[in-house]
Design a protein around this motif. Structure first.
Motif, mmCIF file in Angstrom:
data_model
loop_
_atom_site.group_PDB
_atom_site.id
_atom_site.type_symbol
_atom_site.label_atom_id
_atom_site.label_comp_id
_atom_site.label_asym_id
_atom_site.label_seq_id
_atom_site.Cartn_x
_atom_site.Cartn_y
_atom_site.Cartn_z
ATOM 1 N N GLY A 89 0.791 -1.219 0.000
ATOM 2 C CA GLY A 89 0.000 0.000 0.000
ATOM 3 C C GLY A 89 0.820 1.265 0.000
ATOM 4 N N PHE A 90 1.924 1.283 0.731
ATOM 5 C CA PHE A 90 2.755 2.481 0.813
ATOM 6 C C PHE A 90 3.415 2.780 -0.535
ATOM 7 N N THR A 91 3.923 1.731 -1.187
ATOM 8 C CA THR A 91 4.529 1.906 -2.511
ATOM 9 C C THR A 91 3.481 2.346 -3.521
ATOM 10 N N LEU A 92 2.307 1.732 -3.450
ATOM 11 C CA LEU A 92 1.232 2.067 -4.381
ATOM 12 C C LEU A 92 0.807 3.520 -4.217
ATOM 13 N N PHE A 93 0.646 3.956 -2.972
ATOM 14 C CA PHE A 93 0.266 5.349 -2.753
ATOM 15 C C PHE A 93 1.337 6.300 -3.255
ATOM 16 N N ARG A 94 2.602 5.971 -3.027
ATOM 17 C CA ARG A 94 3.679 6.848 -3.488
ATOM 18 C C ARG A 94 3.653 6.986 -5.007
ATOM 19 N N HIS A 95 3.385 5.898 -5.722
ATOM 20 C CA HIS A 95 3.285 5.976 -7.184
ATOM 21 C C HIS A 95 2.109 6.859 -7.599
ATOM 22 N N CYS A 96 0.978 6.703 -6.923
ATOM 23 C CA CYS A 96 -0.185 7.548 -7.225
ATOM 24 C C CYS A 96 0.146 9.013 -6.968
ATOM 25 N N GLN A 97 0.866 9.268 -5.891
ATOM 26 C CA GLN A 97 1.251 10.634 -5.548
ATOM 27 C C GLN A 97 2.150 11.228 -6.626
ATOM 28 N N GLN A 98 3.090 10.452 -7.112
ATOM 29 C CA GLN A 98 3.994 10.934 -8.164
ATOM 30 C C GLN A 98 3.234 11.244 -9.445
ATOM 31 N N ILE A 99 2.281 10.386 -9.791
ATOM 32 C CA ILE A 99 1.478 10.626 -10.997
ATOM 33 C C ILE A 99 0.622 11.880 -10.822
ATOM 34 N N TYR A 100 0.010 12.016 -9.640
ATOM 35 C CA TYR A 100 -0.827 13.186 -9.379
ATOM 36 C C TYR A 100 -0.015 14.464 -9.519
ATOM 37 N N TYR A 101 1.158 14.515 -8.922
ATOM 38 C CA TYR A 101 1.989 15.716 -8.982
ATOM 39 C C TYR A 101 2.473 15.988 -10.399
ATOM 40 N N ALA A 102 2.742 14.932 -11.155
ATOM 41 C CA ALA A 102 3.166 15.119 -12.542
ATOM 42 C C ALA A 102 2.057 15.768 -13.363
ATOM 43 N N LEU A 103 0.813 15.386 -13.083
ATOM 44 C CA LEU A 103 -0.323 15.922 -13.828
ATOM 45 C C LEU A 103 -0.775 17.281 -13.316
ATOM 46 N N GLU A 104 -0.768 17.464 -12.002
ATOM 47 C CA GLU A 104 -1.344 18.663 -11.390
ATOM 48 C C GLU A 104 -0.303 19.663 -10.897
ATOM 49 N N GLY A 105 0.923 19.209 -10.684
ATOM 50 C CA GLY A 105 1.944 20.093 -10.137
ATOM 51 C C GLY A 105 2.071 19.931 -8.638
ATOM 52 N N MET A 106 3.264 20.171 -8.116
ATOM 53 C CA MET A 106 3.517 20.063 -6.681
ATOM 54 C C MET A 106 2.912 21.253 -5.962
ATOM 55 N N PRO A 107 2.582 21.105 -4.678
ATOM 56 C CA PRO A 107 2.130 22.261 -3.898
ATOM 57 C C PRO A 107 3.225 23.343 -3.872
ATOM 58 N N LYS A 108 2.822 24.583 -4.063
ATOM 59 C CA LYS A 108 3.781 25.693 -4.121
ATOM 60 C C LYS A 108 3.687 26.466 -2.811
ATOM 61 N N TRP A 109 4.623 26.195 -1.919
ATOM 62 C CA TRP A 109 4.594 26.802 -0.601
ATOM 63 C C TRP A 109 4.970 28.279 -0.657
ATOM 64 N N ASN A 110 4.455 29.021 0.301
ATOM 65 C CA ASN A 110 4.839 30.428 0.431
ATOM 66 C C ASN A 110 6.323 30.528 0.714
ATOM 67 N N SER A 111 6.973 31.526 0.173
ATOM 68 C CA SER A 111 8.413 31.676 0.373
ATOM 69 C C SER A 111 8.742 32.192 1.758
ATOM 70 N N LYS A 112 7.772 32.842 2.396
ATOM 71 C CA LYS A 112 8.066 33.412 3.719
ATOM 72 C C LYS A 112 8.009 32.368 4.820
#
Length: 218
Positions: A195-218
């Motif tokens: 499950g952990f590996t599977l979720f990590r792969h899903c997370q990588q695909i999601y970020y590739a399609l949608e982009g990583m969260p862009k944190w505030n610089s401050k």
């Protein structure tokens, strides 16, 4: 003298119920459900109306089950009575001791958030429980459940809101009043998946399609 440890950094968190969006430090982050949805994307072929109806039913059942746990359950719509009976029977049979009910969790470190249905003690083990109201649990649904359980376990453990979680259950509540329990380990063995590996792969695909969260610089 030894230097004092730095205090843990605190982050501001918010959940927008209207858009079902989680925010950490003002930045939108994906939910566990969003990340895992790629696994069941092909299951709902009836269009957005079918998806919306299923989501509305799931939300209503979750609210009724929460009220049952808190002892505030009153009138139950006839079309949802079977789901509530199924949940009551699960509680009777498994006798869980809940630590959290419908608990929101956020992690900037892990870059996702989510609402865990239940965390508690079952049969002497700290357990994550995810409630399902889908009529059928096919291979895709079970793999999605496996990834979700792992994600909630990692989330709860990382932010220190639960002890080391050693068990995960998916409880499928059915309209006819029956229920089926799908265990994390049964799904792992049946499909030879982690499950952990599977979720990590899903997370990588999601970020590739949608982009990583862009944190505030401050």
């Amino acid at each position: 003298s030894s230097p004092r440890p730095m205090p843990a950094m605190r982050h501001t968190t918010k959940f927008d119920e209207n858009t079902h969006t989680y925010y950490i430090d003002g930045v939108a982050v994906p939910s566990v459900t969003q990340i895992c949805s790629i696994l069941t994307a092909g299951k709902y072929s009836g269009g957005q109306g079918v998806i919306d109806a299923a989501r509305a039913r799931g939300t209503a059942v979750h609210e009724l089950c929460e009220a049952y746990d808190y002892g505030t359950l009153e009138e139950v719509p006839a079309e949802l009575a079977g789901y509530v009976k199924a949940y009551a029977d699960f509680i009777r049979d498994y006798r869980p001791e809940w630590l959290y009910i419908e608990h929101q969790m956020y992690s900037r470190q892990l870059k996702y958030a989510g609402t865990c249905d239940r965390v508690g003690m079952i049969d002497g083990k700290w357990t994550v429980v995810d409630l399902k109201t889908t009529a059928s649990m096919d291979r895709a649904s079970k793999l999605s459940l496996l990834a979700q359980l792992a994600a909630y376990q990692e989330l709860a453990y990382t932010i220190g809101e639960a002890p080391d979680l050693t068990n995960g259950l998916g409880v499928q509540l059915k309209r006819d009043g029956s229920y089926t329990v799908h265990t994390q380990y049964d799904i792992m063995r049946r499909y030879d998946a982690d499950g952990f590996t599977l979720f990590r792969h899903c997370q990588q695909i999601y970020y590739a399609l949608e982009g990583m969260p862009k944190w505030n610089s401050k």
